[in-house]
Design an enzyme around this catalytic site. Sequence first.
Site, PDB file in Angstrom:
ATOM      1  N   CYS A 183     -20.996  24.925   0.756  1.00 19.46           N
ATOM      2  CA  CYS A 183     -20.029  24.401   1.714  1.00 19.46           C
ATOM      3  C   CYS A 183     -18.626  24.737   1.199  1.00 19.46           C
ATOM      4  O   CYS A 183     -18.252  24.327   0.088  1.00 19.46           O
ATOM      5  CB  CYS A 183     -20.219  22.889   1.808  1.00 19.46           C
ATOM      6  SG  CYS A 183     -18.973  22.071   2.811  1.00 19.46           S
ATOM      7  N   TYR A 228     -17.707  17.542   7.541  1.00 22.90           N
ATOM      8  CA  TYR A 228     -16.808  17.347   6.401  1.00 22.90           C
ATOM      9  C   TYR A 228     -15.387  17.839   6.695  1.00 22.90           C
ATOM     10  O   TYR A 228     -14.425  17.445   6.033  1.00 22.90           O
ATOM     11  CB  TYR A 228     -17.307  18.167   5.200  1.00 22.90           C
ATOM     12  CG  TYR A 228     -18.437  17.580   4.376  1.00 22.90           C
ATOM     13  CD1 TYR A 228     -19.000  16.340   4.658  1.00 22.90           C
ATOM     14  CD2 TYR A 228     -18.925  18.288   3.272  1.00 22.90           C
ATOM     15  CE1 TYR A 228     -20.034  15.832   3.870  1.00 22.90           C
ATOM     16  CE2 TYR A 228     -19.946  17.782   2.484  1.00 22.90           C
ATOM     17  CZ  TYR A 228     -20.499  16.558   2.776  1.00 22.90           C
ATOM     18  OH  TYR A 228     -21.514  16.063   1.997  1.00 22.90           O
ATOM     19  N   GLY A 229     -15.296  18.759   7.667  1.00 24.61           N
ATOM     20  CA  GLY A 229     -14.077  19.548   7.832  1.00 24.61           C
ATOM     21  C   GLY A 229     -12.799  18.788   8.142  1.00 24.61           C
ATOM     22  O   GLY A 229     -11.711  19.304   7.960  1.00 24.61           O
ATOM     23  N   CYS A 279     -16.676  29.160   6.737  1.00 18.82           N
ATOM     24  CA  CYS A 279     -17.459  27.915   6.793  1.00 18.82           C
ATOM     25  C   CYS A 279     -18.902  28.366   6.929  1.00 18.82           C
ATOM     26  O   CYS A 279     -19.204  29.278   7.726  1.00 18.82           O
ATOM     27  CB  CYS A 279     -17.032  27.079   8.000  1.00 18.82           C
ATOM     28  SG  CYS A 279     -18.207  25.759   8.416  1.00 18.82           S
ATOM     29  N   THR A 280     -19.791  27.736   6.181  1.00 17.56           N
ATOM     30  CA  THR A 280     -21.167  28.244   6.126  1.00 17.56           C
ATOM     31  C   THR A 280     -21.935  28.028   7.431  1.00 17.56           C
ATOM     32  O   THR A 280     -23.001  28.604   7.615  1.00 17.56           O
ATOM     33  CB  THR A 280     -21.924  27.610   4.943  1.00 17.56           C
ATOM     34  OG1 THR A 280     -21.844  26.171   5.051  1.00 17.56           O
ATOM     35  CG2 THR A 280     -21.331  28.038   3.619  1.00 17.56           C
ATOM     36  N   HIS A 281     -21.401  27.217   8.326  1.00 14.98           N
ATOM     37  CA  HIS A 281     -22.041  27.068   9.645  1.00 14.98           C
ATOM     38  C   HIS A 281     -21.821  28.307  10.531  1.00 14.98           C
ATOM     39  O   HIS A 281     -22.633  28.605  11.386  1.00 14.98           O
ATOM     40  CB  HIS A 281     -21.448  25.868  10.398  1.00 14.98           C
ATOM     41  CG  HIS A 281     -21.972  24.538   9.969  1.00 14.98           C
ATOM     42  ND1 HIS A 281     -21.640  23.963   8.776  1.00 14.98           N
ATOM     43  CD2 HIS A 281     -22.816  23.654  10.595  1.00 14.98           C
ATOM     44  CE1 HIS A 281     -22.232  22.771   8.685  1.00 14.98           C
ATOM     45  NE2 HIS A 281     -22.949  22.563   9.768  1.00 14.98           N
ATOM     46  N   ASP A 315     -24.921  21.027   1.682  1.00 13.11           N
ATOM     47  CA  ASP A 315     -23.835  21.250   2.639  1.00 13.11           C
ATOM     48  C   ASP A 315     -23.689  19.975   3.453  1.00 13.11           C
ATOM     49  O   ASP A 315     -24.516  19.065   3.347  1.00 13.11           O
ATOM     50  CB  ASP A 315     -24.194  22.431   3.560  1.00 13.11           C
ATOM     51  CG  ASP A 315     -23.143  22.677   4.635  1.00 13.11           C
ATOM     52  OD1 ASP A 315     -21.939  22.642   4.312  1.00 13.11           O
ATOM     53  OD2 ASP A 315     -23.513  22.888   5.808  1.00 13.11           O
ATOM     54  N   SER A 316     -22.662  19.930   4.292  1.00 12.27           N
ATOM     55  CA  SER A 316     -22.500  18.772   5.170  1.00 12.27           C
ATOM     56  C   SER A 316     -23.626  18.704   6.190  1.00 12.27           C
ATOM     57  O   SER A 316     -23.836  17.661   6.795  1.00 12.27           O
ATOM     58  CB  SER A 316     -21.180  18.884   5.919  1.00 12.27           C
ATOM     59  OG  SER A 316     -21.208  20.023   6.758  1.00 12.27           O
TER      60      SER A 316
END
Length: 270
Positions: free
Chosen positions: A74, A42-43, A188-190, A10-11
């Site tokens: 991601c 990355y977004g 978003c995985t965050h 992921d980022s």
Amino acid sequence: MSKCPIGVFDSGVGGLSVLRALRAELPYEHFVYVADSGHAPYGERDDAYLIERARAIAQWFKDRHHIKALVVACNTATAAAIHVLREAHTDIPIIGIEPALKPAVLQSTTKVIGVMATRSTLASEKFKRLMTSLEDQARFLLQPCPDLVPAIEAFDSVRIQTACAHYASALGRFGLTTGHIDTLVLGCTHYPFAEDALRRTTGNAVKYLDGGEPVARQTRRLLEAAQLLYTSREPHVGTTTLFSSGEPASLAIAAQRWLGLHSEALMLAA
Ligand code: DGL
């Protein structure tokens, strides 16, 4: 080959939400996780940049760790680069993640669905196609959240709370009443790591959906189909090794806090 690790990237620390689901689904497997924090977020990046990062990380996984599968944990990198990775690495399964719009349509009663994701994900062709295919079944309200990932990466709880309150209120009204948002897609995985902060605005009745568990199940299915599941008869537990292209200590703290993982994170040469 079945004993080789699965690469996950992921980022930054967000992909740990996917890694958590993968470790639960596949406890015997070895994982190598890369947080590309040196190049996060990355977004707000364009496709060319995301493709270059995805290419470099996939190649590093193959050269250094001989991975048997790759999980792009991601949404942003999946939307921009998964087709390039699949073309370049036809010899291993590559699993991506996309905002959980389909499950949201099935679960929503009001059929008003909030979608939080990065600007890049929401602007991608892949996302537009997905949303268009479901538009006759629900109304989607979209919210880019550019401040949230940097706040989560910095473990800044005040900034996380402010960003969550701002973005959730901007989406509209939440609840089970007709016309209100009853389902929120965390695209978003965050964002699963900000769920508590988000709930202060949305309330508890709203259903939250992220893609971690579906990705873990899909990874198992593809490994099974390719006969790549770890098959040793000897009892063991899978290992997880963490690398960061940014600050390794932050990744180690995040992994301990959110996965209970007592592991050192190593510096990845950017
Ligand atoms: N966690 C990533 C995603 O799922 C990207 C976050 C970012 O770096 O902006 O989209």
